[in-house]
Design an enzyme around this catalytic site. Structure first.
Site, PDB file in Angstrom:
ATOM      1  N   GLY A  13       0.830  -1.212   0.000  1.00 37.44           N
ATOM      2  CA  GLY A  13       0.000   0.000   0.000  1.00 37.44           C
ATOM      3  C   GLY A  13       0.856   1.249   0.000  1.00 37.44           C
ATOM      4  N   GLY A  47       5.523  -1.244   3.605  1.00 35.24           N
ATOM      5  CA  GLY A  47       5.139  -1.772   4.912  1.00 35.24           C
ATOM      6  C   GLY A  47       5.473  -3.242   5.047  1.00 35.24           C
ATOM      7  CG  ASP A  49      -1.451  -0.283   8.369  1.00 33.23           C
ATOM      8  OD1 ASP A  49      -2.305   0.600   8.145  1.00 33.23           O
ATOM      9  OD2 ASP A  49      -1.340  -1.303   7.666  1.00 33.23           O
ATOM     10  CD  GLU A  84      -8.293  -1.581   7.942  1.00 31.56           C
ATOM     11  OE1 GLU A  84      -9.005  -1.372   6.964  1.00 31.56           O
ATOM     12  OE2 GLU A  84      -7.050  -1.698   7.865  1.00 31.56           O
ATOM     13  NE  ARG A 142     -27.520   9.598   9.601  1.00 31.66           N
ATOM     14  CZ  ARG A 142     -28.669   9.222  10.138  1.00 31.66           C
ATOM     15  NH1 ARG A 142     -28.724   8.168  10.946  1.00 31.66           N
ATOM     16  NH2 ARG A 142     -29.784   9.890   9.894  1.00 31.66           N
TER      17      ARG A 142
HETATM   18  O1  F6P Z   1      -1.361  -1.339   5.026  1.00 30.80           O
HETATM   19  C1  F6P Z   1      -1.945  -0.143   4.678  1.00 30.80           C
HETATM   20  C2  F6P Z   1      -3.410  -0.298   4.459  1.00 30.80           C
HETATM   21  O2  F6P Z   1      -3.951   0.953   4.089  1.00 30.80           O
HETATM   22  C3  F6P Z   1      -4.197  -0.903   5.622  1.00 30.80           C
HETATM   23  O3  F6P Z   1      -4.449   0.048   6.630  1.00 30.80           O
HETATM   24  C4  F6P Z   1      -5.419  -1.392   4.914  1.00 30.80           C
HETATM   25  O4  F6P Z   1      -6.023  -2.443   5.645  1.00 30.80           O
HETATM   26  C5  F6P Z   1      -4.865  -1.919   3.629  1.00 30.80           C
HETATM   27  O5  F6P Z   1      -3.662  -1.199   3.407  1.00 30.80           O
HETATM   28  C6  F6P Z   1      -5.749  -1.738   2.420  1.00 30.80           C
HETATM   29  O6  F6P Z   1      -5.151  -2.420   1.379  1.00 30.80           O
HETATM   30  P1  F6P Z   1      -5.416  -2.184  -0.161  1.00 30.80           P
HETATM   31  O7  F6P Z   1      -4.681  -0.936  -0.562  1.00 30.80           O
HETATM   32  O8  F6P Z   1      -4.799  -3.367  -0.804  1.00 30.80           O
HETATM   33  O9  F6P Z   1      -6.872  -2.071  -0.341  1.00 30.80           O
END
Ligand code: F6P
Length: 373
Positions: free
Chosen positions: A12, A110, A135, A230, A291
């Site tokens: 990411g 990461g 993260d 999440e 919400r």
């Molecule tokens: O590792 C960074 C991150 O943004 C996480 O916080 C998230 O769960 C994940 O990548 C989302 O991944 P992708 O970009 O593959 O949708």
């Protein structure tokens, strides 16, 4: 002879990747006279030999830009997707490294980047990595590049949501990224003055969250801001999966047992971060309108904060110096402001969770934040 190094970004993206590339590139070419070859789109590009010659000027004007100038994806050396087909590209990657006469490969990213770099190190390459993820879940560094910016963005979102929550006397739940750790939600939640902060490290009791909100209501505060990761999961879900696993072990054996175990793992992952379910439950309990706002990729995009630019420059330039010294097989991180290196063997396949006695958690409790426990 000039040293030639390869560089790629993988996994990411995060604000500050370009600033890290700039720090690395300027020091490597300007100070140590190295040649730098960039690979497009991570390991897919390296497997296909998609290179970009990065000369001095390529590193100008990118300090403040978001995203990555090299492009990225989630492919790994042993699983790249080319024309829609997944394949093991380890051999091509090793071949291209040799063909280009690289002295070292820098992987920026990461956990994906750290795991893949470690894999390639085991296949004999000189690899060195930089920690870049919103993260902040990598061991071997106090902070990852990109985290500070994401915290700023998320905290600002909470600030903005406050005024509308107050006006409508609502509960607003803000969901943040962070995968299986709660660093981002905890930091942004504290900075934004969230009333409830729910992170994966502390499975929450929905009733306790509702009670905390009702107590605020009784004191005249008819709104609440809930910051949720999440990956946060309720105690109810944890208990449910514990019981299901126990029953599975009692009732089944062998292949059937492990098949069910795997399915439970998958379903449990989906049970985490079920913000809609949390919202419905809180509305039922409190009778307050609820919400949801999911911040998602807003946290990954845009210009890096000043703090991230400084960190990226510090670590990027340090990485160039380490390559010059012949230090490989490590991630370049920071501890109390000083550059440190950690063997990839200790970083790969590890997750830095928020320790339950972390000072941020204590601080949050002391200002009256409910952590749902
Ligand atoms: O590792 C960074 C991150 O943004 C996480 O916080 C998230 O769960 C994940 O990548 C989302 O991944 P992708 O970009 O593959 O949708």
């Amino acid at each position: 002879m000039k040293k030639r190094i390869g560089v790629l970004t993988t996994g990411g993206d995060s604000p500050g990747i370009n600033a890290a590339l700039r720090g690395l590139g300027k020091a490597a070419s300007g100070v140590y006279g190295m040649e730098i070859i960039g690979f497009q789109d991570g390991f897919t590009g390296m497997a296909q030999g998609l290179t970009v010659e990065l000369e001095g000027s390529a590193f100008s004007g990118i300090l403040t830009t978001g995203g990555t100038i090299l492009g990225t994806n989630r492919d790994r050396p042993d699983r790249v997707i080319i024309d829609g087909v997944a394949k093991d590209a380890t051999d091509q990657i090793l071949e291209n490294y040799k063909k280009l006469k690289l002295h070292a490969l820098v992987c920026i990213g990461g956990s994906d980047a750290q795991n893949s770099a470690y894999y390639l190190m085991q296949h004999g390459l000189n690899v060195i990595t930089l920690p870049v993820t919103i993260d902040n879940d990598l061991t071997g560094t106090d902070t990852s590049i990109g985290f500070d910016t994401a915290v700023e963005v998320a905290a600002e979102a909470i600030d903005r949501l406050h005024s509308t929550a107050i006006s409508h006397h609502r509960i607003i739940i803000v969901e943040m990224m962070g995968r299986e750790t709660g660093w981002l939600t905890l930091a942004a939640g504290i900075a934004g003055g969230a009333d409830v902060i729910l992170i994966p490290e502390i499975p929450y009791h929905t009733e306790k969250v509702a009670e905390a909100i009702l107590q605020r209501s009784h004191k005249g505060k008819r709104f609440s801001l809930v910051a949720v990761s999440e990956g946060a999961i309720s105690q109810e879900s944890v208990r449910f999966f514990e019981k299901a696993r126990l029953a599975n072990r009692r009732l089944r054996q062998g292949e059937e047992q492990s098949e069910i175990e795997q399915r439970l793992d998958t379903i449990e992952k989906h049970a985490a971060g079920d913000t809609l379910h949390l919202a419905n439950r809180l509305e039922d309990f409190t009778k307050l309108e609820t919400r949801i706002t999911i911040l998602g990729y807003l946290q990954r995009g845009g210009t890096p904060s000043a703090t991230d630019r400084v960190l990226a420059t510090q670590l990027g330039t340090a990485c160039a110096a380490l390559i010059q010294e012949g230090v490989f097989g490590v991630m370049v991180g920071t501890r109390s402001g000083t550059v440190v290196t950690t063997p990839l063997a200790e970083v790969a396949n590890q997750t830095k969770a928020v320790p339950l006695d972390h000072a941020w958690l204590q601080g949050a409790r002391l200002v009256g934040v409910s952590l749902g426990d």
